[in-house]
Design a protein around this motif. Sequence first.
Motif, PDB file in Angstrom:
ATOM      1  N   ALA A 179     -37.793  -6.547 -16.156  1.00  0.00           N
ATOM      2  CA  ALA A 179     -37.881  -8.002 -15.993  1.00  0.00           C
ATOM      3  C   ALA A 179     -36.631  -8.649 -16.605  1.00  0.00           C
ATOM      4  O   ALA A 179     -36.003  -8.076 -17.498  1.00  0.00           O
ATOM      5  CB  ALA A 179     -39.128  -8.532 -16.682  1.00  0.00           C
ATOM      6  N   ILE A 180     -36.304  -9.837 -16.125  1.00  0.00           N
ATOM      7  CA  ILE A 180     -35.151 -10.566 -16.669  1.00  0.00           C
ATOM      8  C   ILE A 180     -35.651 -11.526 -17.738  1.00  0.00           C
ATOM      9  O   ILE A 180     -36.643 -12.239 -17.532  1.00  0.00           O
ATOM     10  CB  ILE A 180     -34.421 -11.335 -15.550  1.00  0.00           C
ATOM     11  N   LEU A 181     -34.986 -11.516 -18.884  1.00  0.00           N
ATOM     12  CA  LEU A 181     -35.365 -12.411 -19.983  1.00  0.00           C
ATOM     13  C   LEU A 181     -34.262 -13.457 -20.113  1.00  0.00           C
ATOM     14  O   LEU A 181     -33.105 -13.129 -20.396  1.00  0.00           O
ATOM     15  CB  LEU A 181     -35.514 -11.627 -21.283  1.00  0.00           C
ATOM     16  N   ASP A 188     -26.658  -6.690 -11.836  1.00  0.00           N
ATOM     17  CA  ASP A 188     -27.748  -7.029 -10.909  1.00  0.00           C
ATOM     18  C   ASP A 188     -28.602  -8.180 -11.446  1.00  0.00           C
ATOM     19  O   ASP A 188     -29.225  -8.910 -10.674  1.00  0.00           O
ATOM     20  CB  ASP A 188     -28.597  -5.803 -10.536  1.00  0.00           C
ATOM     21  N   VAL A 189     -28.595  -8.355 -12.764  1.00  0.00           N
ATOM     22  CA  VAL A 189     -29.308  -9.509 -13.336  1.00  0.00           C
ATOM     23  C   VAL A 189     -28.587 -10.791 -12.910  1.00  0.00           C
ATOM     24  O   VAL A 189     -29.202 -11.760 -12.450  1.00  0.00           O
ATOM     25  CB  VAL A 189     -29.380  -9.396 -14.879  1.00  0.00           C
ATOM     26  N   LEU A 200     -30.737  -6.757  -5.477  1.00  0.00           N
ATOM     27  CA  LEU A 200     -31.359  -7.777  -6.329  1.00  0.00           C
ATOM     28  C   LEU A 200     -32.683  -7.277  -6.882  1.00  0.00           C
ATOM     29  O   LEU A 200     -33.362  -6.466  -6.253  1.00  0.00           O
ATOM     30  CB  LEU A 200     -31.595  -9.050  -5.525  1.00  0.00           C
ATOM     31  N   ARG A 201     -33.053  -7.771  -8.058  1.00  0.00           N
ATOM     32  CA  ARG A 201     -34.382  -7.459  -8.585  1.00  0.00           C
ATOM     33  C   ARG A 201     -35.377  -8.446  -7.951  1.00  0.00           C
ATOM     34  O   ARG A 201     -35.076  -9.642  -7.862  1.00  0.00           O
ATOM     35  CB  ARG A 201     -34.406  -7.619 -10.107  1.00  0.00           C
ATOM     36  N   PRO A 202     -36.527  -7.964  -7.519  1.00  0.00           N
ATOM     37  CA  PRO A 202     -37.485  -8.893  -6.903  1.00  0.00           C
ATOM     38  C   PRO A 202     -38.052  -9.862  -7.935  1.00  0.00           C
ATOM     39  O   PRO A 202     -38.396  -9.454  -9.039  1.00  0.00           O
ATOM     40  CB  PRO A 202     -38.590  -7.972  -6.362  1.00  0.00           C
ATOM     41  N   VAL A 242     -30.874  -9.606 -20.467  1.00  0.00           N
ATOM     42  CA  VAL A 242     -30.904 -10.967 -21.013  1.00  0.00           C
ATOM     43  C   VAL A 242     -29.747 -11.798 -20.436  1.00  0.00           C
ATOM     44  O   VAL A 242     -28.619 -11.317 -20.315  1.00  0.00           O
ATOM     45  CB  VAL A 242     -30.835 -10.932 -22.564  1.00  0.00           C
ATOM     46  N   VAL A 243     -30.054 -13.052 -20.125  1.00  0.00           N
ATOM     47  CA  VAL A 243     -29.069 -13.949 -19.521  1.00  0.00           C
ATOM     48  C   VAL A 243     -29.411 -15.377 -19.956  1.00  0.00           C
ATOM     49  O   VAL A 243     -30.556 -15.649 -20.335  1.00  0.00           O
ATOM     50  CB  VAL A 243     -29.121 -13.794 -17.967  1.00  0.00           C
TER      51      VAL A 243
END
Length: 677
Positions: free
Chosen positions: A401-403, A451-452, A289-291, A425-426
């Motif tokens: 980073a997740i956008l 992973d996002v 997972l991304r922190p 992006v999600v």
Amino acid sequence: MTSPIRTERHGDVLVIVSDSPPVNALGAAVRQGLEAGVKEGVADASITAMVIRCDGRTFFAGADITEFGKPMQEPGLPTVIDMIEAADKPVVAAIHGTALGGGCEVALGCHYRIAVPSAKIGTPEVKLGLLPGAGGTQRIPRIAGVKLALEMTAKGDPISASRAKDAGLIDRLAGEDSLEADAIAFAREVASNRPLPRASEKNVTPDPEAVEAFRKENARRFRGFDAPAANIACVEKAASGASFADGIAFERAEFMKLMMGVQSAAQRHIFFAERQAAKIDDVPADTPLRPIKKVGVIGAGTMGGGISMNFLSAGIPVTIVEMQQDALDRGTGVIRKNYEATAAKGRIKPEAVEAAMGALTPTLSLDDLADCDLVIEAVYENMDVKKELFGKLDTIVKKGAILASNTSYLNVDEIAASTGRPEDVVGMHFFSPANVMKLLEVVRGEKTAKDVLATVMALAKKIRKVAVVAGVCHGFIGNRMLAPRQIEAMKLLMEGATPEQVDKVHVAFGMPMGPFQMSDLAGVDIGWHRDPTRIESIRDALAAEKRWGQKTQAGFYDYDERRNPSPSPRVAEIIEEFRQKSGAPAPREISDEEIVERTLYPMVNEGALILEEGKAQRASDIDVVWIYGYGWPVYRGGPMFWAGTEGLPKIVAGLEKHGCAVARSLKDAAASGGRLK
Ligand code: 3H9
């Protein structure tokens, strides 16, 4: 097969240990092992007392729900519990984690109970459309009184160890890290106590007023559900002076009735559906997972504010961005007010308000989002606006980073394409009010990295949302299915139904509100072209007269200043005028049954299309969306489960009768006697 139950001797105390991950559910092997363990302790003259405890994260979390509806393997749980209670040597339950349902009943069959302070104890069977069917409805009132028994069984919320101790359900609190040792010491202490305290031998103090008051107080909450009334009836039986044996016979009969019923099947379906929804078929469970240590939210309106609260409440700092200072102040003010209101109701501590507000950083600059791990955009629903914003975020926010977009309809792939990192992006579609509603639609773009997805699903659990993955399509799962319902509801008005009639059918079905009540709440003017001279639908006609819903005190209904609705004579005129203008046939009588067929069957059809197109992973995911996002009654199991109970051939016939193009998969499933998966 090795038994999940082992016994360990500690001098004269026999410790019976269950090791049945993940939650020590009381399946057949566990029940057999427990029975054997207690028999061993009773038969061995060198043993003076016994302790029952569990390895892993929790004491028994209940009967094994996967066994329900299948032939029962001996011994049944009531038999095991009766046998524990009948033992002539003291048995001590040593509780950690959550002693739920059958687990709680095992503990109550023991002569003594010791628990760590963090433990919880409860009978949540009602949430599965059931009742505690292994003596719980008869033993709880005998130990803790009628009032608490009603609360625990008919509402199903677990109580803390300290509350349980006050009520007599727990005899002693153990050290958080010394449960086994404390339980063994307790067992030695009580080894020679006689007679042994047996819950079944206690009397219940009758309290008919409490039963009646409880029924009245909770009538609204229990509306439509079968199980709460059955739970109440069982507790009432216990309090009626009936013998324990008669009470148990009554409980068993009620339990079996519920177990065979559609409601419990629906509620059990949702229990598993909710857990299944968290799994993504092609994303392994161990995906790194991304922190996510810091979240950015763009937009401090109702949506942005609500979204922020989810993270703040979970202890994750939020930077919230607005374009104008007054909008930013208003937004943060609303967040504070919401927290203060919750604290005033005693649901959170006053310190928690300051802790949450202290973790909120309001700003007017997008640049302040640079170091966020996740940025969620909750701005105006317009593709150009969103594309421009994501283009900017791409240049500002750190790599990795997740956008996320909170869009409720728009194409996430198109939004993603406006960045140089579409894999990050999600869609994260929250439902209003976002701090309250449990559903999160996670929209998987064509290029969204695995992973996002895994990170967002895990994060959803952390902020106590139920997440469901949806593919990119107009309205995703929930709103896409809402569309045919709204279209048909409007057509029904043209044909002679009234808004109140359509809504009444939906409310009687168990929905919190009908299509027109929902329109009024959301705003009749949402998506309206804003030209009062252009009247092409009943909705245009309403909007042209500023009948925008609750906010203007007029919509499909008239509202008083406290927003109480009443049928609107003006709306009846508007509908009639529009009908005549468009040359529609004279209004006709429309039956409630037709309203169900016309508004709910097309939702099932749309659900089938969504599955055909792979926009939902499984039919049960669709059910989860409708239960947690739109208030579909859980006792009907969601639209796809309900379709099965209604009968797919009947649904297909109904759709065809009303001229709806039926989805191929729905037709096939109906013809083969199968179901939609
Ligand atoms: C009952 O007891 C009837 C009796 O009165 C009468 C009998 C005659 N059975 O929720 P999680 C699975 S009715 C089978 O993600 P958490 C669950 O599906 C029962 N499986 O973990 C999941 O599987 P997977 C009354 C069960 O830490 C895995 O365990 N008891 C059961 O977030 C992990 O679950 C209840 O209603 C079960 N009873 O929460 C309690 N429970 O990994 C129901 C869980 O394959 N359970 N699983 O998806 C819960 O409320 C929560 O699971 C619990 C843990 C709080 C225990």
